[in-house]
Design a protein around this motif. Structure first.
Motif, short mmCIF file in Angstrom:
data_model
loop_
_atom_site.label_atom_id
_atom_site.label_comp_id
_atom_site.label_asym_id
_atom_site.label_seq_id
_atom_site.Cartn_x
_atom_site.Cartn_y
_atom_site.Cartn_z
N VAL A 139 36.64 21.17 -7.99
CA VAL A 139 37.97 21.13 -8.60
C VAL A 139 37.98 21.85 -9.95
O VAL A 139 38.91 22.60 -10.28
N ARG A 140 36.91 21.65 -10.73
CA ARG A 140 36.89 22.12 -12.11
C ARG A 140 36.35 23.54 -12.29
O ARG A 140 36.58 24.16 -13.32
N SER A 141 35.58 24.05 -11.34
CA SER A 141 34.91 25.33 -11.56
C SER A 141 34.89 26.16 -10.28
O SER A 141 35.38 25.75 -9.24
N VAL A 142 34.30 27.35 -10.41
CA VAL A 142 34.16 28.25 -9.27
C VAL A 142 32.68 28.35 -8.87
O VAL A 142 32.25 29.39 -8.36
N GLU A 143 31.94 27.30 -9.12
CA GLU A 143 30.51 27.31 -8.79
C GLU A 143 30.34 27.15 -7.28
O GLU A 143 30.30 26.05 -6.74
N ASP A 144 30.23 28.27 -6.60
CA ASP A 144 30.14 28.26 -5.14
C ASP A 144 28.89 29.02 -4.72
O ASP A 144 28.86 30.25 -4.70
N TRP A 145 27.85 28.29 -4.35
CA TRP A 145 26.59 28.93 -3.98
C TRP A 145 26.66 29.64 -2.63
O TRP A 145 25.82 30.47 -2.32
N SER A 146 27.70 29.34 -1.85
CA SER A 146 27.85 30.05 -0.57
C SER A 146 28.26 31.50 -0.79
O SER A 146 28.21 32.32 0.13
N SER A 147 28.64 31.85 -2.02
CA SER A 147 29.07 33.22 -2.32
C SER A 147 27.91 34.15 -2.63
O SER A 147 28.11 35.37 -2.70
N VAL A 148 26.70 33.63 -2.83
CA VAL A 148 25.60 34.50 -3.23
C VAL A 148 25.17 35.39 -2.06
O VAL A 148 25.12 34.95 -0.92
N LEU A 149 24.88 36.63 -2.39
CA LEU A 149 24.40 37.58 -1.39
C LEU A 149 22.89 37.51 -1.32
O LEU A 149 22.21 37.26 -2.32
N PRO A 150 22.33 37.75 -0.14
CA PRO A 150 20.87 37.68 0.01
C PRO A 150 20.16 38.68 -0.91
O PRO A 150 20.65 39.78 -1.16
N LEU A 151 19.02 38.25 -1.43
CA LEU A 151 18.17 39.16 -2.19
C LEU A 151 17.50 40.14 -1.24
O LEU A 151 17.59 40.01 -0.02
N ALA A 200 18.04 23.81 -10.45
CA ALA A 200 19.33 23.13 -10.31
C ALA A 200 19.73 22.33 -11.54
O ALA A 200 20.69 21.58 -11.49
N TYR A 201 19.02 22.51 -12.66
CA TYR A 201 19.34 21.60 -13.77
C TYR A 201 20.67 21.93 -14.45
O TYR A 201 21.21 21.10 -15.18
N LEU A 202 21.23 23.12 -14.20
CA LEU A 202 22.58 23.42 -14.69
C LEU A 202 23.62 23.39 -13.58
O LEU A 202 24.80 23.60 -13.84
N ALA A 203 23.18 23.14 -12.35
CA ALA A 203 24.09 23.14 -11.21
C ALA A 203 24.89 21.84 -11.15
O ALA A 203 24.33 20.75 -11.33
N HIS A 204 26.17 21.97 -10.85
CA HIS A 204 27.03 20.79 -10.70
C HIS A 204 27.43 20.55 -9.24
O HIS A 204 28.09 19.55 -8.95
N ARG A 205 27.05 21.45 -8.34
CA ARG A 205 27.27 21.21 -6.93
C ARG A 205 26.14 20.33 -6.40
O ARG A 205 25.06 20.24 -6.99
N ARG A 206 26.35 19.67 -5.27
CA ARG A 206 25.33 18.79 -4.71
C ARG A 206 24.09 19.59 -4.34
O ARG A 206 24.14 20.76 -3.97
N LEU A 207 22.95 18.93 -4.43
CA LEU A 207 21.68 19.62 -4.22
C LEU A 207 21.56 20.20 -2.82
O LEU A 207 20.98 21.28 -2.64
N ASP A 208 22.08 19.52 -1.81
CA ASP A 208 22.00 20.05 -0.45
C ASP A 208 22.72 21.39 -0.34
O ASP A 208 22.27 22.30 0.37
N HIS A 209 23.84 21.52 -1.03
CA HIS A 209 24.59 22.79 -1.03
C HIS A 209 23.76 23.89 -1.70
O HIS A 209 23.65 25.01 -1.18
N VAL A 210 23.16 23.58 -2.85
CA VAL A 210 22.36 24.57 -3.57
C VAL A 210 21.14 24.97 -2.74
O VAL A 210 20.82 26.16 -2.61
N ALA A 211 20.45 23.98 -2.17
CA ALA A 211 19.24 24.26 -1.39
C ALA A 211 19.54 25.14 -0.18
O ALA A 211 18.82 26.10 0.11
#
Length: 296
Positions: free
Chosen positions: A57-69, A216-227
């Motif tokens: 709701v508060r941010s645009v932190e969307d890890w699904s948007s990252v492109l593969p390295l 993940a120490y600055l991440a506000h999305r759930r860890l499963d999403h980040v992982a």
């Protein structure tokens, strides 16, 4: 695992949600202790779903948007580092006056560690080993700069960078200071946010940097999403704050999990029982892996 232990049934999840709503209405979250307790409930019972909803709701932190390295990321730095891997936190002496000093790195190396996490700030063009921005004080005045650290780093060791000032400008300055491919291969970046992937990809085109860590120490999305999305992007290492470890219920194949900080045998026991792959620890820490517990 420490903290509350409950069966995560729909009934308990509903009860947890009710508790969170009532606590929020009552204003408990306004106090530091209240926030910590609410996060404990959210982590242990709800898998950080409340925090994740607020972040969406508060941010645009969307890890699904990252492109593969780029494919075939170089993770030689983690191979053969033992189980669990030990990373020297603040060059091995976090929390002490000698944290982030060249002397701390030397002592950590003598203690057998080969991965050295260091806090770096960019101040007036200089890369200093320092936890927080501002004028250096105490041991921070002893000359630990990125250049000095890299020059003193043994050939069989690596630096793990914890960038404390602007990621883009500080990271670019680091890349500019790397004088050879051999130096670049010994510098491990940590990525903190989804937008860091694009910057890191650009830096890998400038220098032979090894595979990075997502922390993940600055991440506000759930860890499963980040992982999930770190692994999809080709990252092999995820670092998790130890207090958030209960919320990590998904470990994608090929993703190794590190935790920090591990400064005592209680947290060491928590980490090893959770079968993590590595810890950010003090070089002086000596603990026994519990009987019957291994790492994955």
């Amino acid at each position: 695992m420490t903290g509350l232990r409950v069966r995560r049934t729909p009934r308990y999840r509903l009860m947890a949600l009710v508790v969170l709503v009532v606590a929020a209405i009552a204003g408990v979250a306004a106090a530091e202790a209240g926030r910590a307790y609410l996060h404990l409930i959210d982590s242990e019972w709800l898998g950080e779903r409340v925090m994740d909803t607020l972040a969406r709701v508060r941010s645009v932190e969307d890890w699904s948007s990252v492109l593969p390295l780029r494919p075939d990321q170089d993770y030689a730095w983690i191979e053969g580092s033992g189980a669990p891997v030990r990373i020297a936190h603040a060059l091995g002496e976090s929390g002490s006056p000698t944290a982030n000093t060249l002397a701390a790195m030397r002592r950590s190396y003598e203690a057998g560690l080969r991965l050295f996490e260091v806090d770096l700030i960019l101040d007036r063009g200089e890369l200093r080993c320092q936890h927080d921005p501002g004028p250096p004080s105490g041991k921070a005045q002893t000359g630990c700069t990125f250049d000095a650290l890299l020059a003193a780093l043994p050939a069989d060791a690596w630096l793990v960078l914890d960038i404390k000032t602007d990621f883009a400008s500080t990271g670019q300055r680091i890349v500019d200071r790397l004088k050879s491919p051999a130096d670049a291969r010994r510098v491990v970046f940590q990525l903190y946010r989804p937008e860091d992937f694009a910057r890191f990809d650009a830096w890998q085109q400038q220098a032979a940097l090894p595979g990075p860590i997502v922390t993940a120490y600055l991440a506000h999305r759930r860890l499963d999403h980040v992982a999930l999305h770190a692994a999809r992007a080709g990252v092999r290492v995820l670092t998790v704050p130890i207090h958030r470890l209960p919320a990590l219920s998904t470990r994608p194949v090929g993703l190794e999990v590190m935790v920090h900080p591990v400064h005592d045998c209680v947290s060491w026991d928590v980490a090893t029982r959770a079968k993590v792959n590595g810890v950010y620890a003090l070089a002086s820490l000596r603990c026994v892996i519990p009987v019957g517990v291994g790492t994955s």
